[in-house]
Design a protein around this motif. Structure first.
Motif, PDB file in Angstrom:
ATOM      1  N   ASN A  70      26.985  94.866  78.019  1.00 29.39           N
ATOM      2  CA  ASN A  70      28.467  95.303  76.501  1.00 29.39           C
ATOM      3  C   ASN A  70      28.989  93.521  75.960  1.00 29.39           C
ATOM      4  N   GLU A  71      28.357  93.462  74.920  1.00 32.58           N
ATOM      5  CA  GLU A  71      29.120  91.815  74.684  1.00 32.58           C
ATOM      6  C   GLU A  71      29.543  92.033  73.341  1.00 32.58           C
ATOM      7  N   ALA A  72      30.557  91.213  72.895  1.00 37.18           N
ATOM      8  CA  ALA A  72      31.765  91.245  71.992  1.00 37.18           C
ATOM      9  C   ALA A  72      31.829  89.345  71.396  1.00 37.18           C
ATOM     10  N   ARG A  73      31.236  89.657  70.078  1.00 36.14           N
ATOM     11  CA  ARG A  73      30.994  88.268  69.157  1.00 36.14           C
ATOM     12  C   ARG A  73      32.299  88.529  68.757  1.00 36.14           C
ATOM     13  N   LEU A  74      32.623  87.035  68.257  1.00 36.81           N
ATOM     14  CA  LEU A  74      33.620  86.395  67.625  1.00 36.81           C
ATOM     15  C   LEU A  74      33.482  84.901  66.701  1.00 36.81           C
ATOM     16  N   GLY A  75      33.509  85.540  65.845  1.00 37.68           N
ATOM     17  CA  GLY A  75      33.438  84.284  64.719  1.00 37.68           C
ATOM     18  C   GLY A  75      33.931  83.372  63.826  1.00 37.68           C
ATOM     19  N   LEU A  76      33.508  81.937  64.654  1.00 31.65           N
ATOM     20  CA  LEU A  76      34.183  80.404  64.448  1.00 31.65           C
ATOM     21  C   LEU A  76      33.868  80.020  63.221  1.00 31.65           C
ATOM     22  N   ASP A  77      33.224  80.253  62.326  1.00 34.21           N
ATOM     23  CA  ASP A  77      33.683  79.508  60.867  1.00 34.21           C
ATOM     24  C   ASP A  77      31.819  79.775  59.879  1.00 34.21           C
ATOM     25  N   ARG A  79      29.138  79.873  59.512  1.00 33.41           N
ATOM     26  CA  ARG A  79      27.735  79.471  60.496  1.00 33.41           C
ATOM     27  C   ARG A  79      27.856  79.155  62.063  1.00 33.41           C
ATOM     28  N   SER A  80      28.494  79.820  62.545  1.00 28.21           N
ATOM     29  CA  SER A  80      28.597  79.373  64.089  1.00 28.21           C
ATOM     30  C   SER A  80      29.684  80.897  64.080  1.00 28.21           C
ATOM     31  N   ASP A  81      29.124  81.362  65.429  1.00 28.45           N
ATOM     32  CA  ASP A  81      29.913  82.197  66.390  1.00 28.45           C
ATOM     33  C   ASP A  81      29.649  82.374  68.077  1.00 28.45           C
ATOM     34  N   ILE A  82      30.687  83.556  68.719  1.00 33.49           N
ATOM     35  CA  ILE A  82      30.034  82.888  70.113  1.00 33.49           C
ATOM     36  C   ILE A  82      30.276  84.564  70.635  1.00 33.49           C
ATOM     37  N   GLY A  83      29.485  84.575  71.764  1.00 36.52           N
ATOM     38  CA  GLY A  83      29.931  85.410  72.425  1.00 36.52           C
ATOM     39  C   GLY A  83      29.657  85.615  73.331  1.00 36.52           C
ATOM     40  N   VAL A  84      30.558  86.721  73.873  1.00 36.39           N
ATOM     41  CA  VAL A  84      30.912  87.051  75.784  1.00 36.39           C
ATOM     42  C   VAL A  84      30.256  88.320  76.227  1.00 36.39           C
ATOM     43  N   ARG A  85      29.033  88.476  77.428  1.00 36.82           N
ATOM     44  CA  ARG A  85      28.008  89.541  77.891  1.00 36.82           C
ATOM     45  C   ARG A  85      28.723  89.930  78.734  1.00 36.82           C
ATOM     46  N   LEU A  86      29.369  91.021  78.911  1.00 38.63           N
ATOM     47  CA  LEU A  86      28.469  91.460  80.824  1.00 38.63           C
ATOM     48  C   LEU A  86      27.893  92.830  80.844  1.00 38.63           C
ATOM     49  N   LEU A  92      27.484  88.126  84.283  1.00 40.04           N
ATOM     50  CA  LEU A  92      28.212  87.254  82.860  1.00 40.04           C
ATOM     51  C   LEU A  92      27.722  86.379  82.076  1.00 40.04           C
ATOM     52  N   THR A  93      28.059  86.232  80.956  1.00 39.24           N
ATOM     53  CA  THR A  93      26.912  85.289  80.291  1.00 39.24           C
ATOM     54  C   THR A  93      27.447  85.404  78.513  1.00 39.24           C
ATOM     55  N   ALA A  94      28.123  83.414  78.802  1.00 37.48           N
ATOM     56  CA  ALA A  94      28.039  82.944  77.633  1.00 37.48           C
ATOM     57  C   ALA A  94      27.553  82.243  76.840  1.00 37.48           C
ATOM     58  N   THR A  95      27.191  82.851  75.767  1.00 39.85           N
ATOM     59  CA  THR A  95      26.563  82.274  74.395  1.00 39.85           C
ATOM     60  C   THR A  95      27.243  81.349  73.166  1.00 39.85           C
ATOM     61  N   TYR A  96      26.684  80.772  71.824  1.00 34.12           N
ATOM     62  CA  TYR A  96      27.172  80.001  70.867  1.00 34.12           C
ATOM     63  C   TYR A  96      26.093  80.099  70.006  1.00 34.12           C
ATOM     64  N   THR A 110      17.330  81.310  59.798  1.00 30.23           N
ATOM     65  CA  THR A 110      16.951  80.846  61.245  1.00 30.23           C
ATOM     66  C   THR A 110      18.195  80.574  62.043  1.00 30.23           C
ATOM     67  N   SER A 111      18.563  81.310  63.495  1.00 30.78           N
ATOM     68  CA  SER A 111      19.099  80.512  63.776  1.00 30.78           C
ATOM     69  C   SER A 111      19.483  79.951  65.228  1.00 30.78           C
ATOM     70  N   LEU A 112      20.584  79.322  66.082  1.00 35.12           N
ATOM     71  CA  LEU A 112      19.905  78.810  67.501  1.00 35.12           C
ATOM     72  C   LEU A 112      20.930  79.480  67.860  1.00 35.12           C
ATOM     73  N   ILE A 113      20.529  79.831  69.512  1.00 36.52           N
ATOM     74  CA  ILE A 113      21.827  80.525  70.632  1.00 36.52           C
ATOM     75  C   ILE A 113      21.070  79.949  71.217  1.00 36.52           C
ATOM     76  N   VAL A 114      22.194  79.976  71.948  1.00 32.14           N
ATOM     77  CA  VAL A 114      22.253  78.891  73.703  1.00 32.14           C
ATOM     78  C   VAL A 114      23.527  79.816  74.467  1.00 32.14           C
ATOM     79  N   GLY A 115      23.179  79.870  75.807  1.00 34.19           N
ATOM     80  CA  GLY A 115      23.835  79.976  76.539  1.00 34.19           C
ATOM     81  C   GLY A 115      23.562  80.187  77.694  1.00 34.19           C
ATOM     82  N   ALA A 116      24.292  80.169  79.154  1.00 34.31           N
ATOM     83  CA  ALA A 116      24.911  80.207  79.978  1.00 34.31           C
ATOM     84  C   ALA A 116      25.187  81.414  80.733  1.00 34.31           C
ATOM     85  N   GLY A 117      25.563  81.354  82.280  1.00 32.81           N
ATOM     86  CA  GLY A 117      25.939  82.046  83.223  1.00 32.81           C
ATOM     87  C   GLY A 117      26.506  82.694  84.416  1.00 32.81           C
TER      88      GLY A 117
END
Length: 221
Positions: A70-77, A79-86, A92-96, A110-117
Motif C-alpha cells: 500500500n502506497e501514498a504519494r504527496l505532490g510537492l510541486d 515536478r516532484s512528489d514523495i511516497g511511502v510504501r508499506l 517500509l520504503t520511502a521514495t522521491y 521522463t522521471s527519476l525515482i530514488v528511495g530507501a527503506g
C-alpha cells in the motif's frame, strides 16, 4: 464505480497484507507523471516475484515471493512528489520522484525515482528508477504505456540475513483507466545473482497496481 464495490475488495486486500511477510518491491506502477502539488494519491500493488532476495541463512533455493503493498504519494510541486510504501509486515520504503523532461501535468516524459527503506526487518533497501512514457496512445486516451530501468540493492543488517548482489532490470507496463482510478499491469525482468546454490539469477516479476483518488474515497479517507 460505486464506493461499496471498491470497499469490500480493498478490505480483503488489507487483511491479506497483514498475513504477508516482507518481499522486495520491484514494481514501478506509474508513468512519468507526478502527483499534483498538495494532492495525495493512494495505490495498492500486488506483485509476484519468481525468486526472493530478502533471504535468511536457513532459506532454501527456488522460493518465490508474493507481495501486497500500500502506497501514498504527496505532490510537492509541479515536478516532484514523495511516497511511502508499506510492504506486508516489517517492510517500509520511502521514495522521491522528480520529472526530468516532458510537460507538467501530463504522462509523457521522463522521471527519476530514488528511495530507501527496510525490508523484512533484516535488510536495508536502496532503489533508483528511470521511467519514461510517450503519453496516451493515439485514439486511446485512457491507455498510457511506459517503460523503466530500475536498479536496487539490499544490505543485510541482521545476523541471520544473507547479502545479495544488486538487481538490475527492465520494466514494461501500461496504465488503463482514468486519472482518478486506473489499473497498471506490468512485467519486470531483473538480473540479480542469488547467494543460494541452485537458485536462478534472473527474476521475473509480474505485478498490477491500482491507483487514484477514487481509491482514497472508497477507503473513506
Amino acid at each position: 464505480m460505486t464506493r461499496p464495490s471498491l470497499a469490500v475488495p480493498l478490505a480483503a486486500l488489507a487483511l491479506l497484507a497483514a498475513g504477508l511477510g516482507g518481499c522486495v518491491p520491484y514494481s514501478v506502477g506509474s508513468t512519468a507523471s507526478t502527483v499534483a502539488p498538495r494532492e495525495a494519491e493512494p495505490s495498492v500493488t500486488l506483485q509476484v516475484a519468481s525468486g526472493r532476495r530478502d533471504l535468511d541463512r536457513d532459506d532454501d533455493a527456488g522460493g518465490g515471493g508474493l507481495m501486497l503493498a500500500n502506497e501514498a504519494r504527496l505532490g510537492l510541486d509541479e515536478r516532484s512528489d514523495i511516497g511511502v510504501r508499506l510492504v506486508g509486515l516489517g517492510s517500509l520504503t520511502a521514495t522521491y520522484k522528480r520529472r526530468l523532461a516532458g510537460p507538467v501535468g501530463g504522462d509523457a516524459g521522463t522521471s527519476l525515482i530514488v528511495g530507501a527503506g527496510v525490508i523484512a526487518a533484516s535488510h536495508l533497501h536502496l532503489e533508483a528508477t528511470l521511467v519514461a512514457s510517450p503519453g496516451p496512445l493515439p485514439g486511446a486516451a485512457r491507455v498510457v504505456p511506459y517503460g523503466a530501468v530500475r536498479v536496487q540493492d539490499l544490505t543485510p543488517f541482521s545476523d541471520d540475513a544473507l547479502g545479495t548482489s544488486p538487481a538490475v532490470g527492465l520494466v514494461v507496463g501500461g496504465r488503463f483507466g482514468w486519472p482518478d482510478l486506473a489499473v497498471s499491469p506490468e512485467i519486470g525482468l531483473f538480473y540479480s545473482p542469488s547467494p543460494l546454490r541452485g537458485a536462478d539469477d534472473v527474476i521475473v516479476v509480474p505485478s498490477v497496481t491500482v491507483r487514484g483518488d477514487r481509491l482514497r474515497k472508497a477507503l473513506g479517507l
